[in-house]
Scaffold this motif. Structure first.
Motif, PDB file in Angstrom:
ATOM      1  N   LEU A  40       0.833  -1.205   0.000  1.00 49.45           N
ATOM      2  CA  LEU A  40       0.000   0.000   0.000  1.00 49.45           C
ATOM      3  C   LEU A  40       0.865   1.251   0.000  1.00 49.45           C
ATOM      4  O   LEU A  40       0.585   2.213  -0.731  1.00 49.45           O
ATOM      5  CB  LEU A  40      -0.920  -0.014   1.220  1.00 49.45           C
ATOM      6  N   LYS A  43       2.303   1.769  -3.406  1.00 51.41           N
ATOM      7  CA  LYS A  43       1.252   2.214  -4.323  1.00 51.41           C
ATOM      8  C   LYS A  43       1.058   3.725  -4.251  1.00 51.41           C
ATOM      9  O   LYS A  43       0.755   4.371  -5.264  1.00 51.41           O
ATOM     10  CB  LYS A  43      -0.047   1.484  -3.984  1.00 51.41           C
ATOM     11  N   HIS A  44       1.258   4.297  -3.045  1.00 54.31           N
ATOM     12  CA  HIS A  44       1.064   5.737  -2.853  1.00 54.31           C
ATOM     13  C   HIS A  44       2.376   6.504  -2.864  1.00 54.31           C
ATOM     14  O   HIS A  44       2.447   7.637  -2.364  1.00 54.31           O
ATOM     15  CB  HIS A  44       0.285   5.991  -1.572  1.00 54.31           C
ATOM     16  N   GLY A  45       3.402   5.897  -3.433  1.00 50.22           N
ATOM     17  CA  GLY A  45       4.650   6.612  -3.654  1.00 50.22           C
ATOM     18  C   GLY A  45       5.553   6.723  -2.447  1.00 50.22           C
ATOM     19  O   GLY A  45       6.546   7.467  -2.485  1.00 50.22           O
ATOM     20  N   ASP A 111      -7.025  -0.459   2.677  1.00 49.45           N
ATOM     21  CA  ASP A 111      -6.775   0.061   1.329  1.00 49.45           C
ATOM     22  C   ASP A 111      -7.079   1.556   1.265  1.00 49.45           C
ATOM     23  O   ASP A 111      -7.355   2.113   0.191  1.00 49.45           O
ATOM     24  CB  ASP A 111      -7.598  -0.705   0.296  1.00 49.45           C
ATOM     25  N   ASP A 113      -6.919   5.510   1.003  1.00 46.33           N
ATOM     26  CA  ASP A 113      -6.169   6.382   0.086  1.00 46.33           C
ATOM     27  C   ASP A 113      -5.221   7.263   0.895  1.00 46.33           C
ATOM     28  O   ASP A 113      -5.604   8.330   1.395  1.00 46.33           O
ATOM     29  CB  ASP A 113      -7.149   7.228  -0.729  1.00 46.33           C
ATOM     30  N   LEU A 114      -3.996   6.820   1.026  1.00 49.34           N
ATOM     31  CA  LEU A 114      -3.012   7.564   1.825  1.00 49.34           C
ATOM     32  C   LEU A 114      -2.628   8.873   1.162  1.00 49.34           C
ATOM     33  O   LEU A 114      -2.299   9.853   1.850  1.00 49.34           O
ATOM     34  CB  LEU A 114      -1.762   6.698   2.033  1.00 49.34           C
ATOM     35  N   THR A 115      -2.675   8.926  -0.167  1.00 49.80           N
ATOM     36  CA  THR A 115      -2.340  10.163  -0.875  1.00 49.80           C
ATOM     37  C   THR A 115      -3.340  11.262  -0.523  1.00 49.80           C
ATOM     38  O   THR A 115      -2.962  12.408  -0.231  1.00 49.80           O
ATOM     39  CB  THR A 115      -2.339   9.922  -2.389  1.00 49.80           C
ATOM     40  N   CYS A 117      -5.119  11.446   2.171  1.00 51.01           N
ATOM     41  CA  CYS A 117      -4.917  11.804   3.582  1.00 51.01           C
ATOM     42  C   CYS A 117      -3.749  12.779   3.717  1.00 51.01           C
ATOM     43  O   CYS A 117      -3.803  13.748   4.499  1.00 51.01           O
ATOM     44  CB  CYS A 117      -4.670  10.556   4.417  1.00 51.01           C
ATOM     45  N   GLN A 119      -2.690  14.849   1.414  1.00 50.52           N
ATOM     46  CA  GLN A 119      -3.113  16.137   0.863  1.00 50.52           C
ATOM     47  C   GLN A 119      -3.958  16.912   1.871  1.00 50.52           C
ATOM     48  O   GLN A 119      -3.824  18.136   2.015  1.00 50.52           O
ATOM     49  CB  GLN A 119      -3.898  15.905  -0.431  1.00 50.52           C
TER      50      GLN A 119
END
Length: 769
Positions: A40, A43-45, A111, A113-115, A117, A119
């Protein structure tokens, strides 16, 4: 942004699933929970990751290494003393530098969305952001109330229903600015939820909460873990599951199911719905698995797993049952027809005896028993449960320790036999022995090789289906004696074999099958003048032992193209026991063939022979009528063993067949004619599964027999017949063998002692196998 994965949890509420592994390494559909977290983050860099470790840290570091396999860079910090969630992250302050740090649990599945969060965190200029999720069941979580703009207003730690003012709970995922990290005292126990966040709230600092969409589950206990597995099967989690194996034809599968790579499903088994069959599992025909997780487990015929968990390396033997809620740890053996209720919790490396019922925790008592010799030079079991590579390596070390020098080693039957032989070879070499890798294709040939070359031991490994056996023969070509069995058992169990300064080396030895057949066909002295022409005969079977039997009979001059009226010979796959059908169509058992061989011995002037104690007692009466005395191996000392070793035709099918061929020609009689010259007797055998102790039943039976002989079990004269009762090695059962001059008498004696044993055992019906 960089990330710290909190991976120090021991998972006490998840035991026994987590009894021998850190909680983040508990497997969810064949992957450790923490692996989904790493994927995960990638996936979010987020590719710079450090993990805080405490419980069994090597199991995490060994698995993930530097993280390159997942496309990330991983480092670790092992806590010698617990510092709490925040204290552990503060110790990684150097890692964060001057950018925000993401903190995430290694034992939760999500799963989110950490991106998004991150932001949110930046848009609010927050010092700390708590990622929240909505829940219906709230009493086990920390609740977080926020204002409409997302600013945290209140914390409620594990509330009562009267304190439930919100449905948003703390996921344990945090985004922290460097200033928030600097607020955590260095080197002391400090917690985010109990210390840092309440302090920030009281000081009015920008502490925010973001309610995220998506799946989140804390694998806190067994129920949560099982529910998470079901959610994964339902597709409720956006995670990358491992590739699955195809379900073979003939398997009844009700979806959803997961079948891991390398799992074997036999035709006739039933899986699903909601069955997780992990990699390396085996489900046999007639078994069923539903609403359950098998993490590399072998499920034997007719076993059932219904809403339960079984850990890696465990075995459910025939007819065993795990009921809804039962949990079995790693490397547990659940005996045949044992039942584990919903309250059962079995800790790793335990063994549940056959026909027992478990309702509660099994943490102490006897651990899983190592495979043991059967008293006849052999060890048998399942390659995945009893005779795995690790056990065979220790066994080889023990064998090499007690028998220095060259040791014959051969195997037949399949890959499990080959792997066991490789482990035995390595163990023998490590303790200074030198394996002689022979091509003996069956047990009798392997026994012959040790006698032929006077090797201290010959080891023969045989696989038949999912059953594996290892047999040891001494320099006489006989099964090793109990004293040596015990010594090898002890060394194997303790793992105390001495490693030699110089390992031994292996060498090949070929041509054993031809040498064995040639030796078997050597003409005995009393058959120098043969009165009749060679037989016409036939041999049944297509295995190696049957091929050797054909070769032997051909060397005696027997024509093997005989018609339907010619003798038909056969033998067991070990090449030890000869059977036949004579010219009249009469079946001749191994025991009857022994009586025919006794007659031939008597005609040759032999006055003394030796036989194993397990052979029928009626042979003594037959021998007495022929003027021959019998010594019994196991009762009459070394003289019996040495004599038995020299009379190979009494224990080897090829030698016995050649003896019969020469004997019938010498006396000018057919096989049926020879059979008519010896008295007939009949044998009836049965096994009785016991509820109680084998020793107690044997003691009670012995007390009722005034003239019983107690050597290998109990043997007694019963009217015009005999009975032999012996405990079964490694099983709670007795074997009862009755002998009589007629089938009716043998059956009557056998049934009588079956009922007597049942009564002593306190059974109302009993289970006859």
């Amino acid at each position: 942004m960089k990330a710290v994965v909190l991976a120090g949890g021991e998972g006490s509420r998840l035991r026994p699933i987590s009894a021998e592994t850190p909680k983040p390494m508990v497997r969810l559909l064949d992957k450790p929970v923490m692996e989904y977290t790493v994927e995960l983050l990638k996936k979010h860099g987020v590719t710079d990751i450090t993990a805080t470790l405490q419980t069994l840290p090597h199991k995490i570091t060994d698995y993930f290494g530097d993280g390159s396999h997942w496309g990330v860079r991983m480092s670790y910090r092992v806590e010698s003393n617990p510092l709490g969630t925040a204290g552990g992250v503060r110790a990684c302050r150097y890692f964060a530098g001057n950018e925000p740090l993401l903190v995430i649990s290694g034992d939760a599945v999500t799963d989110i969305d950490l991106t998004a969060c991150a932001q949110f965190h930046r848009s609010k200029n927050a010092l700390a952001t708590i990622v929240l999720t909505r829940r219906e069941q709230l009493l086990e979580y920390g609740l977080v109330m926020t204002n409409p703009d997302g600013r945290v207003a209140r914390f409620i730690e594990k509330p009562s229903w009267g304190q439930v003012f919100t449905d948003t709970v703390n996921t344990g995922i945090y985004i922290l600015s460097p200033e928030a990290l600097d607020m955590i005292p260095d080197g002391v126990f400090y917690d985010f939820a109990r210390d840092l966040f309440p302090r920030m709230l009281s000081e009015g600092l920008p502490l925010y909460g973001v309610t995220a969409e998506g799946y989140w589950c804390d694998i806190g206990d067994v129920l949560a873990y099982m529910n998470c597995c079901c959610d994964a099967l339902d597709g409720k989690i956006d995670i990358a599951l491992p590739a699955q194996a195809e379900i073979p034809d003939g398997v009844y599968a009700e979806q959803p199911c997961y079948v891991g790579r390398g799992a074997l499903l036999d035709a006739g088994c039933r899986i699903g719905p909601y069955a997780v069959i992990g990699a390396g599992s085996r489900v046999r025909a007639g078994a069923s698995v539903a609403y359950s997780v098998l993490d590399g487990v072998h499920v034997d015929t007719l076993a059932r797993c219904e809403g339960a968990f079984a850990g890696r390396g465990s075995v459910l033997r025939e007819g065993a049952a795990l009921r809804e809620g039962a949990v079995v740890g790693e490397s547990v053996i659940v005996g045949s027809h044992a039942e584990l209720t919903g309250n059962a919790r079995v800790w790793p490396n335990k063994e549940i005896e056959a026909d027992t019922r478990v309702d509660g925790s099994v943490t102490g008592g006897h651990g899983r028993r190592a495979a043991a010799f059967d008293g006849a030079g052999g060890i048998s079991g399942q390659p995945y449960a009893d005779l795995g590579p690790e056990f065979c390596l220790r066994l080889g070390e023990a064998i090499g320790s007690v028998a220095r020098g060259e040791i014959a080693l051969s195997h037949r039957g399949g890959d499990s036999a080959r792997c066991a032989a490789l482990a035995l070879e390595a163990g023998i070499c490590s303790s200074g022995g030198s394996p002689v890798l022979s091509d003996a294709p069956f047990a009798a040939c392997a026994a012959y090789s040790s006698g032929l070359y006077r090797l201290p031991l010959s080891v023969f490994v045989k696989q038949r289906g999912d059953s594996l056996s290892i047999r040891l023969y001494d320099s006489l070509g006989l099964p090793i004696q109990r004293e040596l069995e015990r010594k090898i058992e002890s060394l194997t169990a303790r793992g105390e074999s001495v490693t030699a300064p110089r390992p031994g080396h292996s060498r090949p030895l070929s041509g054993l099958a031809d040498a064995h057949a040639t030796a078997a066909a050597v003409l005995p002295e009393w058959a120098a003048e043969l009165a009749a022409a060679p037989w016409e005969g036939r041999v049944s079977g297509g295995d190696s032992a049957s091929a050797a039997l054909r070769r032997t009979l051909a060397l005696t001059g027997c024509t093997l193209s005989g018609g339907a009226g010619s003798p038909l010979f056969g033998c067991d796959e070990d090449g030890l026991r000869l059977t036949a059908v004579d010219e009249s169509g009469q079946s001749l058992s191994h025991a009857r063939i022994l009586t025919m061989l006794l007659w031939l011995e008597a005609q040759a002037g032999v006055k003394l022979i030796a036989l194993p104690y397990s052979e029928p007692a009626a042979l003594d009466e037959c021998a007495l009528s022929l003027g021959i005395s019998i010594l019994r191996v196991g009762r009459d000392g070394d003289a019996a063993r040495e004599l038995y070793a020299s009379q190979r035709h009494l224990r080897d099918a090829c030698f016995a067949a050649a003896r019969l061929a020469y004997g019938c020609r010498r006396h000018g009689i057919s096989l049926s004619g020879l059979s008519e010259r010896v008295p007939a007797f009949h044998i009836r055998s049965a096994e009785l599964r016991l509820d109680g102790d084998r020793g107690a039943v044997m003691r009670a039976l012995a007390s009722t027999q005034e003239n019983a002989e107690l050597v290998e079990g109990l043997r007694a004269k019963v009217g015009r017949g005999w009975v032999h009762v012996a405990p079964m090695p490694g099983r709670r059962a007795l074997r009862i063998t009755a002998e009589g001059g007629s089938e009716e008498l043998a059956s009557e004696i056998c049934d009588f002692y079956l009922e007597a044993a049942k009564k002593i055992d306190g059974q109302s019906q009993g289970a006859v196998i």
